[in-house]
Motif scaffolding. Structure first.
Motif, short mmCIF file in Angstrom:
data_model
loop_
_atom_site.label_atom_id
_atom_site.label_comp_id
_atom_site.label_asym_id
_atom_site.label_seq_id
_atom_site.Cartn_x
_atom_site.Cartn_y
_atom_site.Cartn_z
N ALA A 1 -4.33 4.83 -1.98
CA ALA A 1 -3.49 4.72 -3.18
C ALA A 1 -4.31 4.38 -4.41
O ALA A 1 -4.08 4.91 -5.51
CB ALA A 1 -2.41 3.66 -2.96
N LEU A 2 -5.31 3.50 -4.27
CA LEU A 2 -6.16 3.13 -5.41
C LEU A 2 -6.96 4.33 -5.89
O LEU A 2 -7.05 4.60 -7.10
CB LEU A 2 -7.10 2.00 -4.99
CG LEU A 2 -8.10 1.51 -6.06
CD1 LEU A 2 -7.35 1.00 -7.29
CD2 LEU A 2 -9.01 0.44 -5.49
N LEU A 3 -7.53 5.09 -4.96
CA LEU A 3 -8.30 6.28 -5.33
C LEU A 3 -7.42 7.31 -6.03
O LEU A 3 -7.78 7.86 -7.08
CB LEU A 3 -8.96 6.88 -4.09
CG LEU A 3 -9.80 8.15 -4.31
CD1 LEU A 3 -10.97 7.84 -5.23
CD2 LEU A 3 -10.31 8.68 -2.97
N LEU A 4 -6.23 7.57 -5.47
CA LEU A 4 -5.31 8.54 -6.08
C LEU A 4 -4.86 8.08 -7.47
O LEU A 4 -4.73 8.89 -8.39
CB LEU A 4 -4.10 8.74 -5.18
CG LEU A 4 -4.30 9.63 -3.95
CD1 LEU A 4 -3.05 9.60 -3.09
CD2 LEU A 4 -4.63 11.06 -4.36
N SER A 5 -4.61 6.80 -7.63
CA SER A 5 -4.16 6.28 -8.92
C SER A 5 -5.20 6.53 -10.00
O SER A 5 -4.87 6.93 -11.12
CB SER A 5 -3.87 4.77 -8.81
OG SER A 5 -2.80 4.52 -7.93
N SER B 1 0.37 1.36 -10.36
CA SER B 1 0.19 1.44 -8.91
C SER B 1 -1.23 1.12 -8.50
O SER B 1 -1.48 0.65 -7.38
CB SER B 1 0.60 2.83 -8.39
OG SER B 1 -0.29 3.83 -8.88
N GLY B 2 -2.19 1.37 -9.39
CA GLY B 2 -3.57 1.01 -9.07
C GLY B 2 -3.73 -0.49 -8.85
O GLY B 2 -4.43 -0.93 -7.93
N PHE B 3 -3.06 -1.29 -9.70
CA PHE B 3 -3.13 -2.74 -9.53
C PHE B 3 -2.41 -3.17 -8.25
O PHE B 3 -2.84 -4.10 -7.56
CB PHE B 3 -2.53 -3.45 -10.74
CG PHE B 3 -3.30 -3.22 -12.01
CD1 PHE B 3 -4.46 -3.93 -12.27
CD2 PHE B 3 -2.88 -2.28 -12.95
CE1 PHE B 3 -5.18 -3.74 -13.43
CE2 PHE B 3 -3.59 -2.07 -14.12
CZ PHE B 3 -4.75 -2.80 -14.36
N GLY C 1 0.81 -1.22 0.00
CA GLY C 1 0.00 0.00 0.00
C GLY C 1 0.85 1.26 0.00
O GLY C 1 0.52 2.24 -0.70
N ALA C 2 1.96 1.26 0.76
CA ALA C 2 2.84 2.44 0.80
C ALA C 2 3.50 2.66 -0.56
O ALA C 2 3.60 3.80 -1.04
CB ALA C 2 3.89 2.25 1.89
N VAL C 3 3.96 1.57 -1.20
CA VAL C 3 4.59 1.69 -2.52
C VAL C 3 3.58 2.20 -3.54
O VAL C 3 3.88 3.06 -4.37
CB VAL C 3 5.18 0.34 -2.94
CG1 VAL C 3 5.65 0.40 -4.40
CG2 VAL C 3 6.33 -0.06 -2.04
N ALA C 4 2.35 1.67 -3.50
CA ALA C 4 1.32 2.11 -4.43
C ALA C 4 0.96 3.57 -4.22
O ALA C 4 0.69 4.31 -5.17
CB ALA C 4 0.08 1.23 -4.28
N GLY D 1 3.69 5.60 -5.83
CA GLY D 1 3.61 5.46 -7.28
C GLY D 1 2.44 6.18 -7.90
O GLY D 1 2.47 6.52 -9.08
N ALA D 2 1.39 6.43 -7.12
CA ALA D 2 0.20 7.10 -7.65
C ALA D 2 0.51 8.51 -8.14
O ALA D 2 -0.18 9.04 -9.01
CB ALA D 2 -0.90 7.14 -6.60
#
Length: 296
Positions: free
Chosen positions: A92-96, A57-59, A41-44, A47-48
């Protein structure tokens, strides 16, 4: 005379039984799935914010969510890292998703601006076989041949000219530019208290645009059309250069059906010097066709 009792003899009472000792509770073991979820989660999340990388990063964020859910469902395992991993992966998913859309729009606008100054096709170019199978921008107004080609940067069309666009050889939009406000600083300041002032040497210009969808399906003007401003010095400026809220923006126009008409404003920060000698540029998304109109 009786003899003293003998110690250790069989006359002593038996020792009381020792109660069993309860085993000490086991400390919770580690939960590796929670740790993996937090790291992914931190890496994603990082990356976002990086263009192109944020598509991947979304994946990674989805994988972090899966690991976190597995971790919190395991009995007898600590949940702290798992909860942190789920939170980081969700953000991270939302930001991506959001930043991928923003970066894509910016990339498309940059590609269109870098395509070079190409004129739209006017009625004066129609010599010989004029069949057109691609996208184009045309000026449907009759222009005397001695005035040359209109809609170019060197010969921009006057404000109020109706521009007809096509997609795959079929009519798509009719576009009419209204009277612009080249110095709309006061309008933008009054529209929203959080709007930033124009940068030094710049001023906000506001252009009203009326669009009529002429296609057979539906059209969304803010997605199908790009509007920019080319200064007298040759620099290009677009809405993406600043983030201010103007009155009745073009981006608020929803999907239009055949013959649907709407009007919206485009606000662009332009150089103050020689603002009146610049040109407005209308182009179609994913096309290098451009139509130029006078600044006012």
């Amino acid at each position: 005379m009786s003899s003293p009792p003998e110690f250790g003899g069989s006359n002593l009472p038996p020792a009381p039984p020792v109660p069993p000792v309860a085993p000490a509770p086991l400390a919770p073991t580690s939960n590796p799935f929670g740790l993996v979820s937090l790291i992914v989660g931190a890496v994603a999340f990082v990356g976002a914010f990086i263009p192109i990388v944020n598509y991947v990063s979304g994946f990674a964020a989805i994988a972090g969510l899966v690991f976190g859910i597995i971790a919190v469902t395991r009995k007898g395992k600590p949940k702290g890292l798992a909860k942190g991993g789920i939170a980081a992966s969700g953000v991270a998913l939302l930001l991506s998703i959001v930043l991928a859309i923003v970066y894509t729009i910016g990339f498309v606008a940059a590609v269109n601006d870098a395509q070079g100054l190409k004129s739209g096709t006017s009625s004066s170019d129609t010599s010989g076989d004029s069949s057109d199978s691609g996208d184009s921008l045309t000026d449907p107004t009759e222009v005397p041949s001695n005035e040359g080609e209109v809609g170019t940067r060197t010969n921009p069309a006057p404000i109020g000219t109706t521009i007809a666009t096509t997609a795959d050889g079929e009519p798509e939009y009719e576009i009419t530019l209204g009277a612009p406000t080249l110095n709309a600083d006061a309008i933008i300041a009054a529209e929203n208290q959080f709007n930033d002032a124009a940068p030094a040497g710049m001023q906000y210009a506001m252009l009203p645009i009326t669009v009529t969808y002429q296609g057979t399906t539906t059209g969304t003007p803010w997605m199908d059309l790009d509007v920019s401003f080319v200064s007298a010095a040759g620099t290009t400026h677009s809405e993406l250069d600043s983030s201010v809220v103007g009155p009745a923006p073009l981006s608020d126009i929803n999907e239009l059906y055949p013959a649907g008409t709407a009007t919206g404003n485009v606000v662009i920060a332009i150089p103050t010097a020689d603002a009146a000698t610049g040109t407005w540029v209308i182009s179609q998304s994913f096309s290098d066709q451009k139509f130029y109109s006078a600044a006012q």
